[in-house]
Scaffold this active site. Structure first.
Site, mmCIF file in Angstrom:
data_model
loop_
_atom_site.group_PDB
_atom_site.id
_atom_site.type_symbol
_atom_site.label_atom_id
_atom_site.label_comp_id
_atom_site.label_asym_id
_atom_site.label_seq_id
_atom_site.Cartn_x
_atom_site.Cartn_y
_atom_site.Cartn_z
ATOM 1 N N ASP A 47 0.835 -1.202 0.000
ATOM 2 C CA ASP A 47 0.000 0.000 0.000
ATOM 3 C C ASP A 47 0.874 1.257 0.000
ATOM 4 O O ASP A 47 0.638 2.199 -0.762
ATOM 5 C CB ASP A 47 -0.866 -0.078 1.266
ATOM 6 C CG ASP A 47 -1.586 1.199 1.585
ATOM 7 O OD1 ASP A 47 -2.617 1.453 0.949
ATOM 8 O OD2 ASP A 47 -1.117 1.942 2.469
ATOM 9 N N GLU A 118 -1.617 -5.065 -4.297
ATOM 10 C CA GLU A 118 -0.757 -4.279 -3.407
ATOM 11 C C GLU A 118 0.324 -5.165 -2.796
ATOM 12 O O GLU A 118 1.493 -4.768 -2.703
ATOM 13 C CB GLU A 118 -1.580 -3.624 -2.292
ATOM 14 C CG GLU A 118 -2.394 -2.431 -2.770
ATOM 15 C CD GLU A 118 -3.101 -1.705 -1.640
ATOM 16 O OE1 GLU A 118 -3.329 -0.493 -1.778
ATOM 17 O OE2 GLU A 118 -3.456 -2.345 -0.617
#
Lengths: 221, 221
Positions: A47, A118
């Site tokens: 992320d 991610e």
């Protein structure tokens, strides 16, 4: 791991440590079934990798002020955007899912796909460093950022459009169906008391977005 | 630029492109007075650099799950935390401020200090790459993360403490003084209707935090 080498070739990155790639693709449902570690901590890292890679791209290629860049960045790293990037390389077929999750449509669940993508970025970052992860973002995500920016603005666009006409709009979820972990929602968007559009989605938000899109399409006709 | 080389030696990084360092230290008030570009876009970038550097540190050094890591990360990259890291190298003395901002205490304003420190990270990242920025975070920020974690938990700690006693608490801002851009607030925290603590700060949030801290100190006695 033959599928994995296909994915490596698609993302143009060969892992030194293949177990990192395996970890990135391991959804918690698969981890639970096989007593493995899931990709959730790697997603936490990925992320931030995505956030920085997109920030660097925007900083270098856009001249706008930081307020606008911050809004753009948020749109380019959100679940919807990640699903657009993922769809271009059929990424969801590589995710390792448990049987239950597979049976209830988990392979097409947006959150699962976004989280695994991610995690993949986190894995490339750990294995090869930031610049390799940045290359992945520049080559596989950035070509689709206009699509990503367009894709999620329906509610805002409708809002702005109608504000100038001094109309007020509101959304209602009119139907909810399916099993607890595989629900479908239907939303209606009203202008004053008139139905403007309807939309169906896997979350309330998605249904509302689709309703806004539907309203805008009707307006355009 | 003699001050700047002192700062470079403190952060153990010599800029190839000194204008990036200059940009990082240029607050908008100084930029306005001298028709320069401010550090705001660089802060946008540095914010993401800090997020990734802290994420990597936490991923490698903590075994907790991603939920806990996400909460910790938020605390370690917030304004309060950045001010703790900044204070260790007297960072605020290097910031370039406009006259008005200087006269009204801008050099001690937390937001200005935090933003400039993020911009500095952005500058190191652009000039030397991610690993140089990571080294800065590991050497100058990480040694103080326990202090940063402790520093901001007063409201949560008080909340948890009193919840177990089934008490309810609330905060009130009882005084507001000073000029519009240099205000001071005083907060009181009540348990049921009893005054538990008082605090003063440059924002409502800071005043409440100080009040919670004060209440905890009284409890401990």
């Amino acid at each position: 791991m033959s599928d994995f080498s296909e994915l490596e070739s698609k993302i143009n990155y060969n892992f030194k440590n293949k177990s990192l790639l395996f970890l990135a693709l391991t959804h918690s449902s698969y981890a639970n079934e096989h007593s493995l570690v899931s990709n959730e901590r790697l997603e936490f890292l990925g992320d931030a990798v995505l956030e920085l890679a997109m920030s660097k791209y925007l900083y270098n290629n856009e001249t706008q002020d930081e307020g606008i860049l911050t809004k753009k960045r948020a749109k380019l790293v959100c679940e919807n955007a990640l699903n657009i990037y993922a769809s271009k390389i059929d990424f969801n077929k590589y995710i390792l899912l448990g049987h239950g999750e597979e049976a209830t449509g988990g392979r097409n669940r947006k959150a699962i796909i976004a989280d695994a993508l991610e995690a993949l970025l986190g894995a490339v970052f750990l294995d090869g460093g930031f610049d390799k992860a940045l290359s992945l973002v520049l080559n596989l995500f950035v070509p689709y950022i206009n699509e990503a920016l367009k894709n999620q603005d329906y509610k805002s666009i409708l809002q702005e459009k109608l504000q100038s006409e001094k109309r007020s709009i509101h959304y209602e979820i009119v139907k909810e169906s399916g099993l607890p972990n595989d629900k479908t929602f239907e939303a209606i968007v009203y202008m004053d008391e008139i139905i403007m559009g309807r939309g169906i989605g896997k979350s309330k938000k998605e249904a509302e977005m689709e309703a806004a899109k539907n309203a805008l399409e009707k307006e355009a006709r």
